[in-house]
Design a protein around this motif. Structure first.
Motif, mmCIF file in Angstrom:
data_model
loop_
_atom_site.group_PDB
_atom_site.id
_atom_site.type_symbol
_atom_site.label_atom_id
_atom_site.label_comp_id
_atom_site.label_asym_id
_atom_site.label_seq_id
_atom_site.Cartn_x
_atom_site.Cartn_y
_atom_site.Cartn_z
ATOM 1 N N LEU A 227 -66.023 3.879 105.178
ATOM 2 C CA LEU A 227 -64.631 3.889 105.617
ATOM 3 C C LEU A 227 -64.099 2.467 105.789
ATOM 4 C CD1 LEU A 227 -62.080 5.267 106.619
ATOM 5 C CD2 LEU A 227 -63.135 5.446 108.884
ATOM 6 N N SER A 228 -64.882 1.608 106.405
ATOM 7 C CA SER A 228 -64.453 0.218 106.605
ATOM 8 C C SER A 228 -64.153 -0.451 105.267
ATOM 9 C CB SER A 228 -65.521 -0.570 107.366
ATOM 10 O OG SER A 228 -65.717 -0.055 108.657
ATOM 11 N N TYR A 229 -64.997 -0.199 104.283
ATOM 12 C CA TYR A 229 -64.770 -0.793 102.968
ATOM 13 C C TYR A 229 -63.547 -0.183 102.283
ATOM 14 C CZ TYR A 229 -65.128 -1.142 97.927
ATOM 15 O OH TYR A 229 -64.831 -1.312 96.604
ATOM 16 N N LEU A 230 -63.467 1.139 102.242
ATOM 17 C CA LEU A 230 -62.370 1.777 101.521
ATOM 18 C C LEU A 230 -61.004 1.460 102.135
ATOM 19 C CD1 LEU A 230 -63.844 5.285 100.592
ATOM 20 C CD2 LEU A 230 -63.597 3.247 99.157
ATOM 21 N N GLN A 231 -60.975 1.155 103.407
ATOM 22 C CA GLN A 231 -59.711 0.789 104.044
ATOM 23 C C GLN A 231 -59.215 -0.587 103.598
ATOM 24 O OE1 GLN A 231 -57.964 3.226 104.982
ATOM 25 N NE2 GLN A 231 -57.691 2.919 107.190
ATOM 26 N N THR A 232 -60.027 -1.310 102.843
ATOM 27 C CA THR A 232 -59.588 -2.591 102.275
ATOM 28 C C THR A 232 -59.204 -2.449 100.810
ATOM 29 O OG1 THR A 232 -61.795 -3.306 101.530
ATOM 30 C CG2 THR A 232 -61.181 -3.772 103.832
ATOM 31 N N THR A 233 -59.221 -1.226 100.281
ATOM 32 C CA THR A 233 -58.950 -0.985 98.868
ATOM 33 C C THR A 233 -57.674 -0.187 98.693
ATOM 34 O OG1 THR A 233 -60.111 1.138 98.760
ATOM 35 C CG2 THR A 233 -61.455 -0.873 98.545
ATOM 36 N N ARG B 280 -59.420 10.676 98.278
ATOM 37 C CA ARG B 280 -58.813 9.883 97.202
ATOM 38 C C ARG B 280 -59.870 9.234 96.318
ATOM 39 N NH1 ARG B 280 -54.486 6.907 101.166
ATOM 40 N NH2 ARG B 280 -52.958 8.594 101.229
ATOM 41 N N TYR B 281 -60.895 8.724 96.950
ATOM 42 C CA TYR B 281 -61.956 8.058 96.199
ATOM 43 C C TYR B 281 -62.641 9.044 95.259
ATOM 44 C CZ TYR B 281 -66.005 5.083 95.299
ATOM 45 O OH TYR B 281 -66.978 4.334 94.693
ATOM 46 N N LEU B 282 -62.972 10.218 95.766
ATOM 47 C CA LEU B 282 -63.623 11.214 94.917
ATOM 48 C C LEU B 282 -62.692 11.686 93.806
ATOM 49 C CD1 LEU B 282 -65.611 13.462 97.433
ATOM 50 C CD2 LEU B 282 -66.395 11.483 96.105
ATOM 51 N N GLU B 283 -61.443 11.862 94.113
ATOM 52 C CA GLU B 283 -60.486 12.299 93.087
ATOM 53 C C GLU B 283 -60.407 11.279 91.956
ATOM 54 O OE1 GLU B 283 -55.782 13.679 92.675
ATOM 55 O OE2 GLU B 283 -56.584 12.977 94.592
ATOM 56 N N SER B 284 -60.516 10.010 92.305
ATOM 57 C CA SER B 284 -60.426 8.961 91.300
ATOM 58 C C SER B 284 -61.669 8.895 90.419
ATOM 59 C CB SER B 284 -60.208 7.609 91.990
ATOM 60 O OG SER B 284 -60.238 6.545 91.053
ATOM 61 N N TYR B 285 -62.839 9.127 90.999
ATOM 62 C CA TYR B 285 -64.086 8.920 90.271
ATOM 63 C C TYR B 285 -64.704 10.195 89.712
ATOM 64 C CZ TYR B 285 -64.416 3.986 91.401
ATOM 65 O OH TYR B 285 -64.185 2.633 91.477
ATOM 66 N N LEU B 286 -64.440 11.329 90.322
ATOM 67 C CA LEU B 286 -65.068 12.565 89.841
ATOM 68 C C LEU B 286 -64.233 13.220 88.751
ATOM 69 C CD1 LEU B 286 -66.549 14.133 93.106
ATOM 70 C CD2 LEU B 286 -67.599 12.563 91.463
ATOM 71 N N THR B 287 -63.980 12.455 87.690
ATOM 72 C CA THR B 287 -63.290 12.997 86.525
ATOM 73 C C THR B 287 -64.276 13.805 85.693
ATOM 74 O OG1 THR B 287 -63.812 11.051 85.186
ATOM 75 C CG2 THR B 287 -61.770 10.983 86.500
ATOM 76 N N GLU B 288 -63.752 14.618 84.791
ATOM 77 C CA GLU B 288 -64.661 15.422 83.965
ATOM 78 C C GLU B 288 -65.565 14.539 83.122
ATOM 79 O OE1 GLU B 288 -64.736 18.950 80.586
ATOM 80 O OE2 GLU B 288 -62.913 18.608 81.786
ATOM 81 N N LEU C 84 -72.229 9.147 95.011
ATOM 82 C CA LEU C 84 -71.236 8.120 95.310
ATOM 83 C C LEU C 84 -71.315 7.668 96.759
ATOM 84 C CD1 LEU C 84 -68.113 9.440 93.350
ATOM 85 C CD2 LEU C 84 -69.481 7.401 92.839
ATOM 86 N N PHE C 85 -71.502 8.623 97.659
ATOM 87 C CA PHE C 85 -71.634 8.279 99.080
ATOM 88 C C PHE C 85 -72.784 7.293 99.274
ATOM 89 C CE2 PHE C 85 -73.204 8.763 103.349
ATOM 90 C CZ PHE C 85 -72.081 8.980 104.138
ATOM 91 N N ALA C 86 -73.937 7.617 98.718
ATOM 92 C CA ALA C 86 -75.102 6.752 98.860
ATOM 93 C C ALA C 86 -74.878 5.406 98.186
ATOM 94 C CB ALA C 86 -76.327 7.447 98.265
ATOM 95 N N HIS C 87 -74.269 5.421 97.016
ATOM 96 C CA HIS C 87 -74.055 4.188 96.260
ATOM 97 C C HIS C 87 -73.134 3.232 97.008
ATOM 98 C CE1 HIS C 87 -73.292 1.522 92.860
ATOM 99 N NE2 HIS C 87 -72.001 1.683 93.074
ATOM 100 N N VAL C 88 -72.010 3.733 97.505
ATOM 101 C CA VAL C 88 -71.063 2.865 98.199
ATOM 102 C C VAL C 88 -71.660 2.352 99.510
ATOM 103 C CG1 VAL C 88 -68.763 2.711 99.222
ATOM 104 C CG2 VAL C 88 -69.109 4.040 97.141
ATOM 105 N N ALA C 89 -72.337 3.225 100.249
ATOM 106 C CA ALA C 89 -72.955 2.810 101.508
ATOM 107 C C ALA C 89 -74.013 1.736 101.266
ATOM 108 C CB ALA C 89 -73.556 4.008 102.222
ATOM 109 N N ASP C 90 -74.881 1.940 100.287
ATOM 110 C CA ASP C 90 -75.938 0.971 99.998
ATOM 111 C C ASP C 90 -75.360 -0.378 99.576
ATOM 112 O OD1 ASP C 90 -77.851 2.832 100.598
ATOM 113 O OD2 ASP C 90 -78.277 3.360 98.512
ATOM 114 N N ARG C 91 -74.261 -0.322 98.868
ATOM 115 C CA ARG C 91 -73.667 -1.559 98.345
ATOM 116 C C ARG C 91 -73.023 -2.402 99.436
ATOM 117 N NH1 ARG C 91 -69.367 -1.819 93.276
ATOM 118 N NH2 ARG C 91 -69.173 -4.101 93.188
ATOM 119 N N HIS C 92 -72.495 -1.759 100.488
ATOM 120 C CA HIS C 92 -71.694 -2.483 101.465
ATOM 121 C C HIS C 92 -72.301 -2.555 102.861
ATOM 122 C CE1 HIS C 92 -68.312 -2.978 98.718
ATOM 123 N NE2 HIS C 92 -68.516 -1.733 98.325
ATOM 124 N N ILE C 93 -73.405 -1.880 103.100
ATOM 125 C CA ILE C 93 -73.939 -1.875 104.462
ATOM 126 C C ILE C 93 -74.444 -3.260 104.872
ATOM 127 C CG2 ILE C 93 -76.323 -1.225 103.886
ATOM 128 C CD1 ILE C 93 -76.118 0.713 106.342
#
Length: 355
Positions: A107-113, A166-174, A315-324
């Protein structure tokens, strides 16, 4: 080697995501309160207690607190923990806390995007919650009081719902879902693998020793890999399972099924023809060998929801691992947890992953 066979490391990170704004869930999913934590881990106890609600801070992310009541509420929601030993229950508490910490990191990261939630959007969401509560004859203050919550914590959880959706809608395309499927087809299409095992020991035997069994399995694995003995010979000479008379055959195994989840995951962890292990389950120690694979035949329409669910967890794991590592994370009287009995992994995932 641990003497607690119920606890193991799953191949993929267990992920838990909470969307807490549905009016129907308001009674059960009330949120804990807000209290600005100091940035240091050594604080007097009174500093860690919310001045209004009495909730206790157990962790913080960039000075945003995680409370004990949040953890307990997740465990109550899952409703699978009655009569568990305290030591085992603590593993689940720590796991829930870790996932709440990771959620706050995201959440902290996505609030800067560009996915951030504005104050006006959160205000509108608050108004919708108020209207839903009023329709049931309850005020927002009553709702917060019942859950040891305050408005700041509710606003953060509403912000999470907005930005994560919003994040999932953007990335979880077919297109992305199909790419994810091709890399992980065996998890979804019914693919099976023919597997055999060398089994070491019976934990119900008073003479059984986990450390000894594990060392024996490692030693035998090394001998097989060095060509001193074949896997089939090792089965006949060392396996303590009745299947030794059938070359250790376990049959055709899917990625998910009735066996211990560690067995299913390990069966797909290496290419066909290779050995896997030692694997520790509640039944003992196992060395596995994968002999062949058959692709499944499930159609896309039957798999899409499951693929979307798994991709959201990834995606949850990827974003968390990248920014923690960029976040200031502290734990107060609780230990971080990242391990859980894999028997409950799917149950956790079904409860909390909400694309």
């Amino acid at each position: 080697m641990s003497s607690k066979p119920w606890i193991g490391s799953p191949t993929f990170i267990l992920v838990m995501i909470c969307l807490i704004v549905l009016p129907e869930a308001a009674n059960e999913w009330s949120l804990s309160g807000d209290f600005e934590s100091s940035s240091g881990p050594y604080l007097p106890e009174e500093t860690l207690i919310h001045p209004k609600t009495g909730a206790m801070v157990v962790a913080s992310v960039n000075d945003v607190p995680i409370y004990d009541v949040e953890i307990e509420r997740y465990l109550q929601r899952l409703n699978v923990f009655e009569d568990l030993p305290e030591a085992t229950l603590q593993v689940y508490r720590s796991t829930v806390m870790s996932q709440l910490v990771r959620r706050q990191v995201i959440l902290s990261y996505l609030q800067t995007t560009e996915f951030r939630a504005s104050e006006q959007e959160i205000d509108l969401a608050i108004a919708e919650v108020k209207n839903a509560l009023n329709a049931r004859g309850k005020t927002l203050d009553q709702f917060l009081l019942e859950g040891k919550a305050d408005l700041s914590m509710l606003r953060r959880n509403l912000a999470w719902k907005l930005v994560w959706s919003r994040y999932l809608e953007s990335y979880l395309t077919e297109a992305n879902l199909r790419r994810y499927y091709e890399r992980n087809y065996e998890r979804f299409d019914g693919t099976t693998r023919r597997v055999s095992q060398i089994y070491f020991g019976d934990p119900s035997d008073p003479k059984f020793d986990w450390d000894v069994a594990f060392r024996e399995a490692v030693f035998l694995r090394d001998r097989i890999q060095q060509g001193q003995i074949t896997f089939e010979q090792a089965v006949r000479e060392y396996s303590q399972s009745p299947s030794k008379d059938d070359d250790g055959a376990m049959g055709w195994i899917k990625h998910h099924g009735p066996l211990d989840p560690r067995i299913h995951e390990a069966s797909f962890a290496r290419p066909v023809g290779e050995m896997v292990g030692p694997i520790q389950t509640k039944f003992g120690i196992h060395l596995l060998k994968v002999h062949e694979e058959k692709r499944g035949d499930r159609e896309w329409k039957d798999m899409e929801a499951e693929i979307r669910h798994a991709a959201a967890a990834f995606l949850f794991a990827h974003v968390a691992d990248r920014h923690i590592s960029d976040a200031s994370v502290y734990y107060f009287g609780e230990e971080e947890g990242s391990e859980i009995d894999p028997t409950f992994v799917r149950r956790f995932s079904d409860e909390f992953i909400s694309p």
